[in-house]
Design a protein around this motif. Structure first.
Motif, PDB file in Angstrom:
ATOM      1  N   ILE A  49       0.835  -1.204   0.000  1.00  0.00           N
ATOM      2  CA  ILE A  49       0.000   0.000   0.000  1.00  0.00           C
ATOM      3  C   ILE A  49       0.869   1.253   0.000  1.00  0.00           C
ATOM      4  CG2 ILE A  49      -1.582   1.358   1.421  1.00  0.00           C
ATOM      5  CD1 ILE A  49      -2.989  -1.228   2.165  1.00  0.00           C
TER       6      ILE A  49
ATOM      7  N   TYR B 166      -2.669   1.475  -8.788  1.00  0.00           N
ATOM      8  CA  TYR B 166      -3.889   0.876  -8.249  1.00  0.00           C
ATOM      9  C   TYR B 166      -3.560  -0.515  -7.708  1.00  0.00           C
ATOM     10  CZ  TYR B 166      -6.425   4.585 -10.686  1.00  0.00           C
ATOM     11  OH  TYR B 166      -6.872   5.799 -11.126  1.00  0.00           O
TER      12      TYR B 166
ATOM     13  N   LYS C 178       2.158   1.648  -3.485  1.00  0.00           N
ATOM     14  CA  LYS C 178       1.052   2.019  -4.370  1.00  0.00           C
ATOM     15  C   LYS C 178       0.725   3.514  -4.256  1.00  0.00           C
ATOM     16  CE  LYS C 178      -3.655   2.572  -3.820  1.00  0.00           C
ATOM     17  NZ  LYS C 178      -4.656   2.912  -2.890  1.00  0.00           N
ATOM     18  N   LYS C 179       0.726   4.008  -3.028  1.00  0.00           N
ATOM     19  CA  LYS C 179       0.464   5.442  -2.833  1.00  0.00           C
ATOM     20  C   LYS C 179       1.620   6.297  -3.353  1.00  0.00           C
ATOM     21  CE  LYS C 179      -2.545   5.019   1.240  1.00  0.00           C
ATOM     22  NZ  LYS C 179      -2.685   5.323   2.680  1.00  0.00           N
ATOM     23  N   LYS C 180       2.828   5.824  -3.131  1.00  0.00           N
ATOM     24  CA  LYS C 180       4.004   6.596  -3.543  1.00  0.00           C
ATOM     25  C   LYS C 180       4.061   6.783  -5.056  1.00  0.00           C
ATOM     26  CE  LYS C 180       9.085   6.484  -3.228  1.00  0.00           C
ATOM     27  NZ  LYS C 180      10.242   5.738  -2.675  1.00  0.00           N
TER      28      LYS C 180
ATOM     29  N   ASP D  13      -7.860   1.862   1.371  1.00  0.00           N
ATOM     30  CA  ASP D  13      -6.542   1.942   0.737  1.00  0.00           C
ATOM     31  C   ASP D  13      -6.348   0.862  -0.329  1.00  0.00           C
ATOM     32  OD1 ASP D  13      -5.661   4.148   2.167  1.00  0.00           O
ATOM     33  OD2 ASP D  13      -4.864   2.933   3.809  1.00  0.00           O
TER      34      ASP D  13
ATOM     35  N   ASP E 224      -7.840  -0.566  -3.702  1.00  0.00           N
ATOM     36  CA  ASP E 224      -8.756  -0.087  -4.740  1.00  0.00           C
ATOM     37  C   ASP E 224      -9.770  -1.146  -5.148  1.00  0.00           C
ATOM     38  OD1 ASP E 224      -7.426   2.591  -5.349  1.00  0.00           O
ATOM     39  OD2 ASP E 224      -5.762   1.200  -5.590  1.00  0.00           O
TER      40      ASP E 224
ATOM     41  N   LYS F  71       1.421   6.227  -7.216  1.00  0.00           N
ATOM     42  CA  LYS F  71       0.091   6.489  -7.789  1.00  0.00           C
ATOM     43  C   LYS F  71      -0.406   5.329  -8.638  1.00  0.00           C
ATOM     44  CE  LYS F  71       0.119  10.696  -6.091  1.00  0.00           C
ATOM     45  NZ  LYS F  71       1.408  10.625  -5.388  1.00  0.00           N
TER      46      LYS F  71
END
Length: 547
Positions: free
Chosen positions: A316, A325, A319-321, A354, A356, A323
């Motif tokens: 996660i 899915y 994935k956030k770092k 968090d 998708d 961008k």
């Protein structure tokens, strides 16, 4: 002494990310890679002891000898010295393009057939903690089977995905499913978009969304198709899919059908995943170097052949770092992990928002059939009109729907009892106990300490069939797995622990496993594990972890 194993012991902010240097009585080599202690609220321990060199050599020799004899037998079949039972081309069609690739069936003819009796065994009861097995025999070396008319009673079941023990023919779930069958029948004879959408289907989807803590959910009649038919609706040409190398065949097929570019990262290896993410951002699409339309990460909650748990907090974070899915397949983890049975997200104490795309199946912990996709409402609304499984597949059978609803309400405590919570707790305790005892006996066990899927290494091809047969002689039903489902030198037995197993059942099974292990010389571990004092069996595992 050091253990050549991948082991990650990640502690929360109050602990140390340097890991545990002594565990179960022997020193460990701790792998720190991508082990961010700040992301974990509980210890995360996985071990994969390396194959002993002598065992690896003997395993290759075993396969080599089998291959040599296989070619010899093929030569004899070609010259009609030995009868060949497998499908072959007719003589008058020899000039046509062949339907059967003879060489590709080499493994089936000469290796698989020798131990075919270890699979597809018919049972004649509910697959609960024990089951009844229909006995069969073969007079032609497993090419065909005949039923003897005898039923083997009360075989301890260590092979079914009955994690929470809902595979019952009595009780609330069976009663509810029976009542619905009488009222509505079995089949729907239509798709959801035509005449097959009932109020019970919509109630199920609302219940799944509530259980997972997301906005919306959608149910499908087949777990495999939930992956293979929905991934193509989420990604296409110009998209990049990053897939774990040990992902299930349904995820692999879905990725291939999507026509997206697929890149594979090493199993549960965050450095490998981050490198692919970084390269994707920097270089973009091949030739044009345009940005990818979408980057989709495919992972599973519990990997059913390795017994490992996805390092979700780190996935996660990546994935956030970057961008991207995240598509999470919780086929084996939903119901089986976490203090509330909500899967790997619950296990790590993370926010379901968090993730998708949350996918799972009803075939394991709920002992039914089908699967679900859950997430934001706009995602589910999109899938209702674009998913091939939603448009073309027949609606879920209502007795199956009722089984899921009743078992899920039990897990959530909405039935007014604590049965569901106690089953989740019992599964966690059984898992820890069973894994610990196997390690103390000297077996090589793969995976995470909290995974109810327990692979025990067999290695040599002759021991695959021998282990399954010897266990069945002692009234223990197990699943054995070999190449090509596993690497060629990593054949194994795969135990699935259930909340329905009592301590007496587990102790009986463990005694038999130890006996057969001595008989077949399966205690390969090179690291002595000191037996620990048994804690009270009803002690709360999750409460211990929280403390």
């Amino acid at each position: 002494m050091q253990l050549n194993a991948k082991l990650c012991c990640c502690l929360g902010a109050g602990g140390s990310s340097r890991g545990c240097h002594v565990l179960m009585g022997f020193a460990l080599q701790v792998y720190h890679a991508a082990c961010n202690g700040a992301l974990y609220s509980r210890p995360f321990i996985e071990s994969f002891e390396e194959t002993p060199m002598l065992v690896a050599v003997l395993t290759y020799m075993g396969y080599g000898i089998l291959t040599i004899f296989g070619y010899l037998r093929d030569f004899m079949r070609e010259w009609k010295i030995e009868k060949c039972h497998i499908a072959r081309e007719r003589e008058e069609q020899k000039d046509f393009v062949p339907l059967y690739q003879d060489f590709e069936n080499f493994y089936t003819r000469n290796l698989y057939m020798r131990i075919r009796d270890s699979w597809n065994r018919p049972i004649c009861s509910a697959p609960g903690a024990t089951f009844d097995l229909v006995e069969r025999s073969s007079n032609d070396y497993n090419w065909t089977f005949e039923y003897t008319g005898r039923v083997v009673k009360d075989v301890i079941n260590l092979g079914s995905y009955n994690y929470l023990g809902f595979a019952e023919n009595t009780g609330a779930c069976a009663t509810a499913a029976g009542e619905v069958t009488v009222k509505f029948g079995v089949g729907m004879a239509s798709t959801r978009q035509e005449m097959g959408n009932l109020d019970r289907h919509e109630e199920l989807e609302k219940l799944v969304a509530s259980f997972l803590g997301v906005e919306s959910a959608m149910a499908f009649g087949m777990g495999f198709a939930t992956n293979s038919m929905n991934i193509p609706a989420l990604a296409g040409k110009g998209c990049l899919i990053l897939s774990d190398e040990l992902n299930h065949a349904s995820l692999v097929l879905g990725a291939r059908l999507s026509t997206s570019t697929i890149r594979v990262f090493k199993h549960n290896n965050m450095q490998s995943l981050e490198k692919l993410l970084r390269d994707a951002i920097v270089h973009g699409q091949p030739r044009t170097h345009q940005p990818w339309k979408k980057i989709l990460i495919l992972v599973e909650g519990i990997y059913s052949m390795e017994g490992s748990i996805i390092r979700l907090p780190e996935v996660i974070a990546l994935k956030k770092k970057y961008k991207a899915y995240l598509y999470l397949d919780e086929a084996h983890s939903i119901g089986a992990l976490g203090p509330y049975g909500r899967g790997v997200v619950d296990y790590f104490g993370l926010d379901s928002k968090d993730v998708d795309v949350m996918m799972g199946t009803f075939t394991k912990s709920f002992c039914a059939a089908g699967g679900y996709i859950a997430g934001r409402k706009d995602l589910i609304d999109y899938l209702r009109t674009h998913s091939h499984s939603a448009i073309y597949a027949t609606s879920m059978s209502l007795p199956v729907v009722e089984q899921i609803i009743t078992s899920m309400k039990c897990i959530m405590g909405k039935d007014g009892t604590t049965i569901g919570r106690s089953r989740i707790q019992r599964l966690a305790e059984n898992t820890v106990y069973f894994r610990r005892r196997l390690r103390e006996m000297g077996f090589i066990i793969y995976g995470n300490n909290d995974s109810p899927v327990v692979p025990m290494m067999l290695y040599m091809p002759a021991k695959i069939g021998a282990f399954g047969r010897e266990m069945l002689k002692r009234n223990i039903g197990v699943v054995v797995v070999g190449f090509p489902a596993t690497p060629i030198i990593e054949s194994r037995a795969r135990f699935c622990i259930s909340a329905a197993h009592t301590k007496e059942m587990l102790d009986r099974a463990l005694d038999v496993i130890s006996e057969v292990g001595d008989l077949l010389q399966l205690k390969y571990s090179q690291h002595k594990v000191l037996p620990s004092l048994d804690r009270p069996f009803d002690e709360t595992t999750y409460e211990e972890n929280e403390e």
